[in-house]
Each structure stands twice: as structure tokens, then as C-alpha cells.
Scaffold this motif. Structure first.
Motif, PDB file in Angstrom:
ATOM      1  N   GLU A 248       3.081   1.390   5.016  1.00  0.00           N
ATOM      2  CA  GLU A 248       1.964   2.160   5.578  1.00  0.00           C
ATOM      3  C   GLU A 248       2.081   2.242   7.100  1.00  0.00           C
ATOM      4  OE1 GLU A 248      -1.172   0.079   3.602  1.00  0.00           O
ATOM      5  OE2 GLU A 248      -1.233  -1.529   5.095  1.00  0.00           O
ATOM      6  N   ASP A 249       3.290   1.953   7.597  1.00  0.00           N
ATOM      7  CA  ASP A 249       3.487   1.990   9.055  1.00  0.00           C
ATOM      8  C   ASP A 249       4.805   2.695   9.405  1.00  0.00           C
ATOM      9  OD1 ASP A 249       5.304   0.146   8.195  1.00  0.00           O
ATOM     10  OD2 ASP A 249       4.490  -1.546   9.320  1.00  0.00           O
ATOM     11  N   ASP A 250       5.015   3.868   8.812  1.00  0.00           N
ATOM     12  CA  ASP A 250       6.202   4.683   9.127  1.00  0.00           C
ATOM     13  C   ASP A 250       7.511   4.032   8.697  1.00  0.00           C
ATOM     14  OD1 ASP A 250       4.981   6.949  10.553  1.00  0.00           O
ATOM     15  OD2 ASP A 250       4.419   5.421  12.035  1.00  0.00           O
ATOM     16  N   GLY A 251       7.477   3.087   7.812  1.00  0.00           N
ATOM     17  CA  GLY A 251       8.699   2.425   7.372  1.00  0.00           C
ATOM     18  C   GLY A 251       9.076   1.223   8.212  1.00  0.00           C
ATOM     19  N   ARG A 252       8.211   0.861   9.162  1.00  0.00           N
ATOM     20  CA  ARG A 252       8.535  -0.310   9.997  1.00  0.00           C
ATOM     21  C   ARG A 252       8.517  -1.597   9.177  1.00  0.00           C
ATOM     22  NH1 ARG A 252       6.777   3.363  13.469  1.00  0.00           N
ATOM     23  NH2 ARG A 252       7.732   3.403  15.525  1.00  0.00           N
ATOM     24  N   SER A 253       7.652  -1.638   8.160  1.00  0.00           N
ATOM     25  CA  SER A 253       7.664  -2.792   7.260  1.00  0.00           C
ATOM     26  C   SER A 253       7.353  -2.310   5.847  1.00  0.00           C
ATOM     27  CB  SER A 253       6.635  -3.830   7.703  1.00  0.00           C
ATOM     28  OG  SER A 253       5.324  -3.294   7.619  1.00  0.00           O
ATOM     29  N   TRP A 254       7.923  -3.005   4.897  1.00  0.00           N
ATOM     30  CA  TRP A 254       7.781  -2.641   3.483  1.00  0.00           C
ATOM     31  C   TRP A 254       7.065  -3.771   2.742  1.00  0.00           C
ATOM     32  CZ3 TRP A 254       9.094   2.141   1.672  1.00  0.00           C
ATOM     33  CH2 TRP A 254       9.937   2.927   2.469  1.00  0.00           C
TER      34      TRP A 254
END
Lengths: 373, 93
Positions: A248-254
């Protein structure tokens, strides 16, 4: 431009089948390339051009386009790897001393339109890992150098998954910012550019790959497919070799949202709602080791709460003697309509977000790609 | 002149090959032959060879009944009266 969801493109092992929606039913409106494997087909929503990647067993990967929805076709020169480029012997090679191989086009994994503000731009994701870009409507293609020269590839951290060499199967252009593009590679992971392809950043934080000796590398993951919620583009989902993740943060964390004790775990395909970023669908198979339908029954699993709970949707789908697998490009969604095609040539569709399914046919060739247009 | 016969499979993609699919060219080796054929039938080289110029894995070229030796560089020379057959492997299902 007609509403998306009124055309269905079926790329199969034996040709391309085009269906048009007539009321609540689908009618076969054309067959192209009969007998020839179609690795991927899509209609560019900006131009209406129908694109098809072919995978000839003998003659190599080819690319064709049609301006009249498949009545006539023109073959265009496919992407070509520049002379001297090589496939690095990877960290997963069974012979670390093996020499690098010439990089040649092995497979057209996906074809994707650029942004609405760049009408002549298209992308093609290929095996062995090259992203090709066209800025002249597909007449010519150039290898995206910054991604191909990414230090992780040069270090041998890209390798094959499903096919012999690394392949780009997901290319997603942010509908609100065409300079932002995400691509996903089996096997390497997800990469993002925010400058139109000049530089690429690895987006694999939080993933775990149990098939690796060290399961948390920066690069070396196997996202089978990555999708973006068009209405809220910081939200991404991936059906990974090792489960289901979302960001939910542009792919910065999964975040791992694999179902515990249920079927939504191993699979290839994933779809996300156009507006609700917490609503997604996957097509489960048993496991990496046993790639068949779970318990001999076909089902699609849906979550409406960001993956906290999954619901297996089965109404209208066969519940015994099923061994089908749904490949990564074979589940698609347009509005309330979903459709999927299987390795056994079965195609089903739903008009109510997966609650109930109807059969489109049971005797198609193996399905490589099913896309709405 | 070198006489070239093509597998029927290629007629589907290059209808101009015609029914007999016999083409006479004057090429000194197989690499030059592929280039000459591509000039006559644009795109044909990409069906026979990959991006690096090597013969595709499931394509065979026979010169006077024998398969060529150099599938990478296509340096096999051609006698001016050579008979060439361009075939595909029988594979798949």
C-alpha cells in the motif's frame, strides 16, 4: 472507444480466439493464427490496435498487429537484442563456470500500452529479461538499457522461473503518471522507474522466497504477476511463487496476505479491482510441487478486505475431476465481469464479481493469455 | 546457381515462395544465402536464424543432402551447383 469488457481475447497454444459480448452472452467473432501458439494478445485501448505475440516452435517469437480486430494482420519486426548482448550465467546455474550465452529473443511475455499522454509508446516484456520500448507505435523497438544493465542482472541475480531464462511478464504504467512504470521479472522481482525508464529501483522489500538458500535477498524473487489498482495506484498486489503479497506504499514494502489453511496460496494469476484497492482475486493451485487445481475442484478466491480473509468462489465451476491450472495472464477483470482460461482449455466468466460462473467453452487449446478489451 | 527448396511450413508465412518453392540464387556460403533469401523474401532470415545470426534450434539446412556443420556462423561454403534444402525439425504436438 467501446466500453472495456465487451471483447475477450483468448491467446492459446493453437491460435487466437476473439469473442464479443452480445447481451449477457459471448459470441466467437474471429480466429487468427490457427495452429500457432499465441503467448500474449491485447488491444491497445488508446488506438484499438490488436497485438499478438506468437511463439513458433521452429521460427522463433514473432509480433503481429491488426487494425481491424483480427480480420487482417501485419507482421512487424519483433524486438531484437543488440549484437553482443549476453545472458549472464546466474547464481542458480547448475554450472557456475558455464559461459554466458548470446541474448536472443526467446519469448514475448507481455505487450503493454504506454500512458495516455504518450500515444505512440508501447512496452514489450521478453525472455531473457529485456524490456523493449517503442515510441513509434510499435514499428521499431529499443532495449531499455538502464534495466538491462541493472547491477543485479550483471551480477547474475536474474534467472529463469517457468522458462529457461528470466522473463518480464508484468509491465504496468501508472495511469496518472506515465513516467512511473513497474515491471516484474521471474525470477528477479519487481522494479520501478519514476523517470520514464532512465533508472530503476528494486521493489522487493518484505518478500520471502523459500526456494532460495537465503530467502530474503534484495533480488531473486519470483512474482508470477504484479498488478496495480488503477484507482489508487500506490496499491499493488502480487501472486508470487511463495504466496500472495500486497503493498500500500507504491511497492516500497510488501505485506504477506497468503491464506492460512485455505487454497489462496500458490498460483500464477491475480486481478485487483479497478477502484477498491482491497479487493482482489487469485486462481489457486495446490503448490509448487503439485500444480493442479486444489482438491480436484476449480475455484477463484476473492478478498474484499486487503487479504485478511479469502473466500473461495465455486458456484458454476466444476468441483470434481479438475486438474486445470490458470496461468499468469489468464485471469482478467473488467467492471463486475471476470473471466479465466485454463491449461486444460476451459474458459469461465462471471458477471457478478465471481459470485457465479458460466462456461464459455471446454475444448479450447491450452490458454496462455486471456484479456478483456 | 544454387537451388533452394523450402519446407512447406514456410509457405504459410511467405506465400510468395509459391507452390514449387524452388529458388535459384548465387551465394558463396550459407550465411550469404540467408541474406540473399531475405532480400527476396523480407523477414525470412528472422524465421531461420535468431537475433545473433545462429540457425534456430529446430531449423535444419542441408547442402547436397548433408546438414551444415556451422550452425552458429553459417560459414559452410556452397558449390555453384549446390542443392539446398531448408527444413524444420519434426517436434512438438
Amino acid at each position: 472507444m467501446p466500453t472495456r469488457g465487451n471483447t475477450l481475447l483468448l491467446g492459446t497454444r493453437k491460435g487466437l480466439f476473439v469473442f464479443d459480448r452480445i447481451g449477457r452472452a459471448w459470441r466467437l467473432s474471429g480466429v487468427s493464427f490457427l495452429g500457432i501458439p499465441i503467448s500474449y494478445a491485447m488491444i491497445d485501448p488508446r488506438t484499438g490496435v490488436l497485438w499478438a505475440g506468437q511463439d513458433h516452435g521452429h521460427w522463433g517469437a514473432k509480433l503481429s498487429r491488426s487494425s481491424d480486430r483480427g480480420r487482417t494482420w501485419a507482421e512487424v519486426p519483433p524486438p531484437k537484442y543488440p549484437e553482443g548482448e549476453v545472458i549472464r550465467n546466474s547464481m542458480m546455474s547448475n554450472d557456475p563456470t558455464a559461459p554466458d550465452k548470446p541474448a536472443t529473443l526467446r519469448y514475448i511475455w507481455c505487450i503493454a500500452p504506454g500512458g495516455d499522454d504518450e500515444p505512440n509508446r508501447l512496452y514489450i516484456g521478453t525472455e531473457p529479461g529485456g524490456l523493449f520500448v517503442s515510441d513509434d507505435g510499435g514499428d521499431t523497438w529499443q532495449l531499455n538499457r538502464p534495466l538491462w544493465d541493472h547491477p543485479s542482472r550483471l551480477a547474475g541475480q536474474w534467472f529463469g522461473g517457468g522458462r529457461d531464462h528470466a522473463g518480464i511478464h508484468s509491465v504496468i504504467v501508472d495511469p496518472h503518471n506515465s513516467k512511473r512504470v513497474l515491471i516484474a521479472i521471474s525470477c528477479a522481482g519487481t522494479f520501478e522507474t519514476t523517470d520514464g525508464g532512465k533508472s530503476w529501483t528494486v521493489r522487493n522489500n518484505g518478500l520471502k522466497s523459500s526456494f532460495l538458500p537465503e530467502p530474503n535477498p534484495e533480488v531473486g524473487h519470483d512474482p508470477h504477476l504484479v498488478v496495480m489498482c488503477p484507482g489508487d495506484t500506490k496499491h499493488l498486489w502480487q501472486q508470487n511463487h511463495c504466496g500472495i503479497w500486497r503493498s500500500e506504499d507504491d511497492g516500497r514494502s510488501w505485506i504477506n496476505v497468503t491464506e492460512t489453511g485455505g487454497p489462496a496460496n500458490f498460483g500464477f494469476a491475480i486481478a485487483v479491482d479497478e477502484r477498491d484497492p482491497k479487493c482482489a482475486w487469485v486462481a489457486p493451485a495446490v503448490s509448487d510441487e503439485c500444480r493442479v487445481a486444489v482438491n480436484g475442484a476449480l475455484s477463484i478466491s476473492r478478498t474484499t478486505d486487503g487479504g485478511r480473509r479469502w473466500n473461495a468462489l465455486r458456484e458454476g465451476l466444476p468441483q470434481e475431476q479438475c486438474y486445470d491450472v490458470i496461468f499468469r495472464h489468464c485471469l482478467d477483470k473488467a467492471g463486475d465481469c471476470l473471466a479465466f482460461g485454463t491449461t486444460t482449455g476451459n474458459v469461465y466468466y462471471s458477471d457478478d464479481r465471481g459470485d457465479r460462473w458460466k462456461c464459455l467453452g471446454n475444448h479450447f487449446p491450452l490458454v496462455y493469455s486471456l484479456r478483456f478489451a | 546457381m544454387v537451388r533452394v527448396a523450402f519446407t512447406r511450413h514456410l509457405h504459410r508465412f511467405f506465400p510468395a515462395l509459391g507452390e514449387t518453392a524452388l529458388v535459384d540464387v548465387d551465394s558463396a556460403n550459407v550465411r550469404a544465402l540467408v541474406g540473399d533469401l531475405d532480400a527476396l523474401y523480407p523477414g525470412l532470415a528472422g524465421y531461420l536464424c535468431d537475433d545473433a545470426g545462429a540457425l534456430r534450434r529446430h531449423v535444419n539446412i542441408f547442402v547436397d543432402g548433408a546438414p551444415i556443420h556451422d550452425r552458429q556462423g553459417l560459414t559452410d561454403s556452397l558449390d555453384h551447383a549446390a542443392n539446398v534444402h531448408i527444413m524444420q525439425a519434426l517436434s512438438g504436438g
